[in-house]
Design a protein around this motif. Structure first.
Motif, PDB file in Angstrom:
ATOM      1  N   VAL A 112      -8.389   0.269  -1.146  1.00 32.43           N
ATOM      2  CA  VAL A 112      -8.231   0.004   0.283  1.00 32.43           C
ATOM      3  C   VAL A 112      -7.075  -0.947   0.561  1.00 32.43           C
ATOM      4  O   VAL A 112      -6.270  -0.716   1.478  1.00 32.43           O
ATOM      5  N   ASP A 113      -6.939  -2.015  -0.235  1.00 36.27           N
ATOM      6  CA  ASP A 113      -5.859  -2.975  -0.013  1.00 36.27           C
ATOM      7  C   ASP A 113      -4.496  -2.301  -0.113  1.00 36.27           C
ATOM      8  O   ASP A 113      -3.590  -2.574   0.683  1.00 36.27           O
ATOM      9  N   GLU A 114      -4.362  -1.426  -1.086  1.00 35.84           N
ATOM     10  CA  GLU A 114      -3.087  -0.735  -1.298  1.00 35.84           C
ATOM     11  C   GLU A 114      -2.766   0.211  -0.144  1.00 35.84           C
ATOM     12  O   GLU A 114      -1.630   0.264   0.326  1.00 35.84           O
ATOM     13  N   ILE A 115      -3.767   0.951   0.340  1.00 33.78           N
ATOM     14  CA  ILE A 115      -3.517   1.904   1.428  1.00 33.78           C
ATOM     15  C   ILE A 115      -3.236   1.168   2.736  1.00 33.78           C
ATOM     16  O   ILE A 115      -2.398   1.599   3.530  1.00 33.78           O
ATOM     17  N   LEU A 116      -3.903   0.034   2.970  1.00 39.18           N
ATOM     18  CA  LEU A 116      -3.638  -0.743   4.190  1.00 39.18           C
ATOM     19  C   LEU A 116      -2.229  -1.311   4.168  1.00 39.18           C
ATOM     20  O   LEU A 116      -1.538  -1.336   5.191  1.00 39.18           O
ATOM     21  N   SER A 117      -1.779  -1.751   3.003  1.00 36.20           N
ATOM     22  CA  SER A 117      -0.412  -2.255   2.867  1.00 36.20           C
ATOM     23  C   SER A 117       0.594  -1.138   3.115  1.00 36.20           C
ATOM     24  O   SER A 117       1.579  -1.322   3.837  1.00 36.20           O
ATOM     25  N   ALA A 118       0.337   0.019   2.536  1.00 32.62           N
ATOM     26  CA  ALA A 118       1.239   1.167   2.728  1.00 32.62           C
ATOM     27  C   ALA A 118       1.251   1.607   4.189  1.00 32.62           C
ATOM     28  O   ALA A 118       2.299   1.960   4.738  1.00 32.62           O
ATOM     29  N   GLN A 119       0.094   1.562   4.844  1.00 31.79           N
ATOM     30  CA  GLN A 119       0.011   1.935   6.257  1.00 31.79           C
ATOM     31  C   GLN A 119       0.812   0.965   7.119  1.00 31.79           C
ATOM     32  O   GLN A 119       1.532   1.369   8.031  1.00 31.79           O
ATOM     33  N   ARG A 120       0.707  -0.326   6.816  1.00 32.97           N
ATOM     34  CA  ARG A 120       1.445  -1.345   7.563  1.00 32.97           C
ATOM     35  C   ARG A 120       2.950  -1.136   7.402  1.00 32.97           C
ATOM     36  O   ARG A 120       3.701  -1.197   8.367  1.00 32.97           O
ATOM     37  N   GLU A 121       3.398  -0.867   6.170  1.00 30.26           N
ATOM     38  CA  GLU A 121       4.816  -0.607   5.922  1.00 30.26           C
ATOM     39  C   GLU A 121       5.287   0.637   6.666  1.00 30.26           C
ATOM     40  O   GLU A 121       6.385   0.646   7.235  1.00 30.26           O
ATOM     41  N   GLU A 122       4.468   1.675   6.678  1.00 33.62           N
ATOM     42  CA  GLU A 122       4.817   2.907   7.380  1.00 33.62           C
ATOM     43  C   GLU A 122       4.942   2.664   8.883  1.00 33.62           C
ATOM     44  O   GLU A 122       5.876   3.158   9.530  1.00 33.62           O
ATOM     45  N   MET A 123       4.032   1.872   9.455  1.00 33.27           N
ATOM     46  CA  MET A 123       4.085   1.568  10.884  1.00 33.27           C
ATOM     47  C   MET A 123       5.321   0.737  11.227  1.00 33.27           C
ATOM     48  O   MET A 123       5.976   0.975  12.249  1.00 33.27           O
ATOM     49  N   GLU A 124       5.664  -0.231  10.388  1.00 35.42           N
ATOM     50  CA  GLU A 124       6.852  -1.050  10.627  1.00 35.42           C
ATOM     51  C   GLU A 124       8.117  -0.200  10.564  1.00 35.42           C
ATOM     52  O   GLU A 124       9.021  -0.357  11.394  1.00 35.42           O
ATOM     53  N   ALA A 125       8.186   0.703   9.594  1.00 34.91           N
ATOM     54  CA  ALA A 125       9.346   1.592   9.480  1.00 34.91           C
ATOM     55  C   ALA A 125       9.443   2.503  10.702  1.00 34.91           C
ATOM     56  O   ALA A 125      10.537   2.733  11.228  1.00 34.91           O
ATOM     57  N   ARG A 126       8.304   2.992  11.196  1.00 34.91           N
ATOM     58  CA  ARG A 126       8.292   3.862  12.379  1.00 34.91           C
ATOM     59  C   ARG A 126       8.768   3.092  13.603  1.00 34.91           C
ATOM     60  O   ARG A 126       9.546   3.613  14.416  1.00 34.91           O
ATOM     61  N   GLN A 127       8.337   1.830  13.734  1.00 32.95           N
ATOM     62  CA  GLN A 127       8.766   1.020  14.870  1.00 32.95           C
ATOM     63  C   GLN A 127      10.260   0.749  14.825  1.00 32.95           C
ATOM     64  O   GLN A 127      10.940   0.787  15.855  1.00 32.95           O
ATOM     65  N   LYS A 128      10.793   0.508  13.617  1.00 35.60           N
ATOM     66  CA  LYS A 128      12.233   0.284  13.483  1.00 35.60           C
ATOM     67  C   LYS A 128      13.019   1.526  13.870  1.00 35.60           C
ATOM     68  O   LYS A 128      14.027   1.448  14.568  1.00 35.60           O
TER      69      LYS A 128
END
Length: 138
Positions: free
Chosen positions: A98-114
């Motif tokens: 779960v920790d790994e997928i939440l981190s990956a999800q956060r990175e994906e959202m930040e990249a999408r916002q950029k």
């Protein structure tokens, strides 16, 4: 109902009768995906799921967060489907903690916002009207 045909498709919450006690995937308006056993529903398609997990997908990986009993308001349901228990274990995806997928999800959202900010800035510079506040461009 005089003209009832077995297997007839209904577009009301009565069509959920056959799904009680079955494992379902529910996609919500906010994009969350829940998997659980349907225990109850009402005329508004409000659902009660038992042994619910929230499944988060990022690329070819997924992570499950246990949620337990989950009550879902019917107006928030976008998609509801039964899970084929025979094919469930044959997912072409890999499960990660779960920790790994939440981190990956956060990175994906930040990249999408950029990407979205860059796109809005380029459109604004070209003279297109973009819904934003001044600080959204930079």
């Amino acid at each position: 109902m005089d003209n009832f045909i077995p297997g007839q498709i209904f577009t009301t919450s009565a069509s959920l009768v056959d799904s009680v006690d079955r494992k379902l995937l529910v996609v919500l308006r906010d994009g969350r995906k829940l998997i659980g056993v349907l225990r109850s529903f009402d005329q508004f398609a409000n659902l009660v799921l038992q042994d619910t997990i929230e499944r988060i997908y990022v690329g070819d990986a997924y992570g499950d967060i246990p949620r337990g009993i989950f009550i879902i308001r019917g107006e928030n349901v976008v998609l509801l489907g039964e899970i084929d228990l025979d094919k469930e274990d044959e997912l072409p995806l890999r499960q990660v903690p779960v920790d790994e997928i939440l981190s990956a999800q956060r990175e994906e959202m930040e990249a999408r916002q950029k990407r979205e900010k860059l796109k809005n800035k380029l459109l604004h510079d070209q003279g297109f009207s973009v819904d934003f506040t001044e600080t959204d461009l930079y």
